[in-house]
Design a protein around this motif. Structure first.
Motif, PDB file in Angstrom:
ATOM      1  N   TRP A  72       0.830  -1.208   0.000  1.00 29.46           N
ATOM      2  CA  TRP A  72       0.000   0.000   0.000  1.00 29.46           C
ATOM      3  C   TRP A  72       0.865   1.260   0.000  1.00 29.46           C
ATOM      4  N   LEU A  73       1.921   1.237   0.780  1.00 24.94           N
ATOM      5  CA  LEU A  73       2.799   2.394   0.883  1.00 24.94           C
ATOM      6  C   LEU A  73       3.528   2.664  -0.430  1.00 24.94           C
ATOM      7  N   VAL A  74       4.137   1.638  -1.002  1.00 24.83           N
ATOM      8  CA  VAL A  74       4.901   1.797  -2.243  1.00 24.83           C
ATOM      9  C   VAL A  74       3.982   2.254  -3.375  1.00 24.83           C
ATOM     10  N   ARG A  75       2.865   1.592  -3.523  1.00 22.86           N
ATOM     11  CA  ARG A  75       1.947   1.969  -4.610  1.00 22.86           C
ATOM     12  C   ARG A  75       1.402   3.369  -4.421  1.00 22.86           C
ATOM     13  N   GLY A  76       1.137   3.737  -3.176  1.00 20.84           N
ATOM     14  CA  GLY A  76       0.673   5.104  -2.906  1.00 20.84           C
ATOM     15  C   GLY A  76       1.696   6.140  -3.323  1.00 20.84           C
ATOM     16  N   HIS A  77       2.969   5.868  -3.026  1.00 17.74           N
ATOM     17  CA  HIS A  77       4.036   6.796  -3.419  1.00 17.74           C
ATOM     18  C   HIS A  77       4.142   6.892  -4.936  1.00 17.74           C
ATOM     19  N   VAL A  78       4.037   5.769  -5.618  1.00 17.52           N
ATOM     20  CA  VAL A  78       4.157   5.781  -7.079  1.00 17.52           C
ATOM     21  C   VAL A  78       2.976   6.523  -7.709  1.00 17.52           C
ATOM     22  N   VAL A  79       1.774   6.253  -7.238  1.00 13.63           N
ATOM     23  CA  VAL A  79       0.593   6.943  -7.783  1.00 13.63           C
ATOM     24  C   VAL A  79       0.719   8.446  -7.553  1.00 13.63           C
ATOM     25  N   GLU A  80       1.128   8.835  -6.351  1.00  9.95           N
ATOM     26  CA  GLU A  80       1.294  10.260  -6.056  1.00  9.95           C
ATOM     27  C   GLU A  80       2.401  10.872  -6.917  1.00  9.95           C
ATOM     28  N   GLY A  81       3.521  10.158  -7.033  1.00 13.01           N
ATOM     29  CA  GLY A  81       4.639  10.671  -7.830  1.00 13.01           C
ATOM     30  C   GLY A  81       4.267  10.853  -9.291  1.00 13.01           C
ATOM     31  N   ARG A  82       3.605   9.854  -9.862  1.00  8.22           N
ATOM     32  CA  ARG A  82       3.178   9.964 -11.268  1.00  8.22           C
ATOM     33  C   ARG A  82       2.164  11.094 -11.435  1.00  8.22           C
TER      34      ARG A  82
END
Length: 161
Positions: A72-82
């Motif tokens: 959840w943490l990693v995917r959240g960071h990637v979605v936010e970054g993109r």
């Protein structure tokens, strides 16, 4: 009594984490790469090493990105970054927005906010060296000042030459 309670809590937490692994969750995917930002090879190498995992559609998903709760943490960071900046869809940015994105790149890199310190702790190679920092800053400032938003002035694009 306290030992039993602590042990029960630990066993309960472990059981909850194991059960959580069974909950269906969409696999991590990378959308297609669109009209990606063009940059000189040295700049592109720094971008790929330090920025692309969160700011492109070419994320390398590490093993821990498949394990809850880090998933959840990693995917959240990637979605936010993109969502904030995506080098894989650079061509979709109107010139004024691309210029603002370049200003943000300069600001974040100068202030040491990117790449995220938490990311660099796990990915030591993503840390920007003084040379890498200078390359990114010179490139971003040059594009913003020149108005060359596709980054091709005086450079061969990907797949050319």
């Amino acid at each position: 009594m306290k030992k039993t309670l602590g042990r029960n809590l630990l066993v309960g937490l472990a059981a909850a984490l194991l059960i959580a692994q069974l909950v269906p969750y969409p696999p991590a995917e990378n959308p297609p790469v669109g009209d990606e930002v063009s940059a000189p090879p040295a700049v592109r190498e720094v971008l790929r090493t330090s920025c692309y995992d969160c700011h492109s559609n070419e994320t390398v998903w590490p093993w821990y990105s498949r394990v809850i709760p880090t998933k959840w943490l990693v995917r959240g960071h990637v979605v936010e970054g993109r969502g904030k900046l995506n080098f894989s869809t650079w061509g979709e940015y109107p010139p004024a927005r691309a210029a603002r994105k370049l200003e943000e790149v300069v600001e974040m890199v100068e202030e040491g906010e990117m790449p995220l310190p938490s990311y660099v702790r796990l990915h030591k190679d993503a840390a920007l060296s003084p040379e890498g920092t200078a390359l990114i800053l010179d490139w971003a400032r040059g594009l913003g000042a020149a108005g060359d938003q596709d980054g091709t002035a005086g450079e061969e694009g990907p797949g050319e030459g």
